[in-house]
Design an enzyme around this catalytic site. Structure first.
Site, PDB file in Angstrom:
ATOM      1  N   CYS B 107     -16.004  -2.397  -2.099  1.00 51.54           N
ATOM      2  CA  CYS B 107     -16.248  -1.775  -0.800  1.00 51.54           C
ATOM      3  C   CYS B 107     -16.713  -0.363  -1.120  1.00 51.54           C
ATOM      4  O   CYS B 107     -15.887   0.503  -1.402  1.00 51.54           O
ATOM      5  CB  CYS B 107     -14.990  -1.759   0.067  1.00 51.54           C
ATOM      6  SG  CYS B 107     -15.215  -0.808   1.585  1.00 51.54           S
ATOM      7  N   CYS B 110     -15.434   2.340   1.678  1.00 52.64           N
ATOM      8  CA  CYS B 110     -14.016   2.714   1.835  1.00 52.64           C
ATOM      9  C   CYS B 110     -13.189   1.865   0.885  1.00 52.64           C
ATOM     10  O   CYS B 110     -13.304   2.044  -0.327  1.00 52.64           O
ATOM     11  CB  CYS B 110     -13.550   2.655   3.291  1.00 52.64           C
ATOM     12  SG  CYS B 110     -13.967   1.166   4.220  1.00 52.64           S
ATOM     13  N   SER B 111     -12.386   0.943   1.391  1.00 51.11           N
ATOM     14  CA  SER B 111     -11.504   0.186   0.495  1.00 51.11           C
ATOM     15  C   SER B 111     -11.181  -1.175   1.080  1.00 51.11           C
ATOM     16  O   SER B 111     -10.080  -1.680   0.896  1.00 51.11           O
ATOM     17  CB  SER B 111     -10.215   0.977   0.264  1.00 51.11           C
ATOM     18  OG  SER B 111      -9.625   1.289   1.517  1.00 51.11           O
ATOM     19  N   CYS B 112     -12.119  -1.762   1.815  1.00 50.80           N
ATOM     20  CA  CYS B 112     -11.885  -3.055   2.456  1.00 50.80           C
ATOM     21  C   CYS B 112     -11.528  -4.102   1.398  1.00 50.80           C
ATOM     22  O   CYS B 112     -12.192  -4.202   0.365  1.00 50.80           O
ATOM     23  CB  CYS B 112     -13.121  -3.480   3.227  1.00 50.80           C
ATOM     24  SG  CYS B 112     -13.530  -2.325   4.551  1.00 50.80           S
TER      25      CYS B 112
END
Lengths: 220, 204
Positions: B107, B110-112
């Protein structure tokens, strides 16, 4: 341009190694699990949506200097102050100093399991048919936009092929700005390495990402 | 690490402890959060939801061709049938690795990450080096994990830019004929389901 995301990292020069981590290592300080939980619990009040919280994080001026959960806490404080739910003087004092602004919901312990199991699905039914089909050639939007968006910089103005039609989903760009869900068709689009990186592309590599319909135009 | 740096880090941790504690106190006083709910959220992700969930899904797909087909056709429903669903896994897509194509999930924005099957993301998944380099230099990133794939294998990086969450179905290791689902699940590492690693080889 008035909106600047510090989180759009794909393809940026970075010579640092990626450091693997054992499966059980979830947190690196005692405050990190608390930061996770307080962020999830405040998200559950319905005072903002996930796209608003992503926008709050990516626009933090100090983004690059902060650790992951420091970013979460800084963004949470920003969201709380914007809505006057908790002000900086209260957080400095460690106690409530101003009247309580009502929130829509409070996540109580007995409801945690059900809330996590339910999640927040983003797929919606829309009347309009999908404009593109699997195999169609498309080109992504080239222009920058002055608000939260989910089209990464490295994939601006690039030609790719529709690989999957993923249903219609809440549109992150409008949702983040408080302009409503405005659901659109979402597609997985695949790009060759050379289309994205030209001569710098590593051989035998490709990238796919999810793009909302308004990010795309036909390239047939 | 220099002594000064160590001291600095120490005082910074203390500052964050106080800051988060103050936040919790103020928000609880105002009735926005239930402290018992926070404890339960932490316990859930520390003890109940983690990559062993995904490992069981992968092992099932390795032994049951009908389940594998369902998983690749409708990841959300097939994974839910194993008891894993909900937050950050509302819309699941499973990508199958083959000798021709290896998938690696990132991702960049972000940090999906697919929480119901893998739990919370590891630190490196959220870090600038991984998010910057994965899309442009995936073979270099794989080398950081000690993984080298044949040049004939295409590396397909998948950037989770919307609310679809991706799980990689790695290839079943050789010499595992006759293994039970439980034995197979033990070979499935978290990183093999992100695509930065391969399943363990069976002890021979």
């Amino acid at each position: 341009m008035s909106y600047l995301s510090h989180a759009d990292l794909g393809g940026r020069p970075n010579a640092e190694r990626v450091v693997p981590e054992a499966e059980g290592e979830l947190f690196h300080a005692d405050w990190e699990p608390r930061a996770l939980a307080v962020t999830l619990a405040m998200g559950a009040t319905g005072s903002w949506n996930i796209d608003m919280s992503r926008a709050a994080r990516e626009t933090l001026g100090e983004y690059e200097r902060l650790s992951y959960y420091q970013i979460w806490i800084a963004a949470l404080q920003k969201l709380l102050a914007e809505r006057q739910l908790a002000m900086p003087d209260e957080l400095a004092a460690g106690r409530a100093l101003h009247p309580t602004v009502p929130v829509a919901r409070v996540l109580k312990a007995p409801d945690v399991a059900a809330a996590l199991a339910k999640g927040s699905p983003t797929e919606r039914s829309i009347g309009a048919p999908a404009r593109f089909r699997v195999g169609d050639q498309v080109r992504t939007r080239g222009a920058r936009v002055a608000h939260h968006t989910r089209l990464p910089g490295y994939a601006h103005g690039k030609q790719g092929v529709i690989e999957s039609v993923q249903g219609a989903h809440v549109f992150a760009d409008t949702h983040a700005q408080g302009l409503g869900e405005q659901p659109q068709w979402l597609y997985r689009v695949a790009f060759s390495g050379t289309e994205l990186w030209c001569a710098e592309a590593a051989p035998g590599t490709s990238v796919a990402l999810d793009a909302w319909e308004s990010y795309l135009e036909s390239a047939e | 690490m220099s002594h000064e740096h160590h001291d600095h880090e120490h005082s910074e941790l203390g500052e964050m402890d106080l800051r988060v504690r103050a936040l919790e106190t103020v928000l609880a006083q105002k009735g926005y959060i239930d402290p018992a709910a926070l404890d339960l959220l932490i316990d859930t992700y520390q003890t109940k939801i983690g990559p062993r969930n995904g490992a069981r899904v992968v092992a099932r797909a390795w032994v049951d061709p009908a389940f594998r087909d369902w998983l690749l056709r409708d990841g959300t429903a097939a994974i839910a049938s194993q008891g894993y669903s909900g937050r950050q896994g509302e819309h699941m897509v499973v990508l199958e690795n083959t000798p021709q194509r290896h998938h690696m999930v990132v991702c960049t924005l972000c940090s999906c990450y697919p929480w119901p099957v893998l739990g919370l993301p590891p630190t490196w998944y959220k870090s600038a080096p991984y998010r910057s380099r994965a899309v442009k230099d995936p073979r270099g990133v794989l080398a950081d994990f000690g993984v080298t794939l044949p040049e004939s294998t295409e590396i397909r990086v998948v950037d989770s830019t919307a609310e679809v969450r991706y799980l990689v179905l790695p290839m079943r290791p050789a010499h595992t004929e006759g293994f039970s689902e439980e034995q197979l699940a033990e070979l499935v590492t978290r990183d093999s389901m992100i695509g930065t690693g391969l399943p363990l080889e069976p002890a021979r």
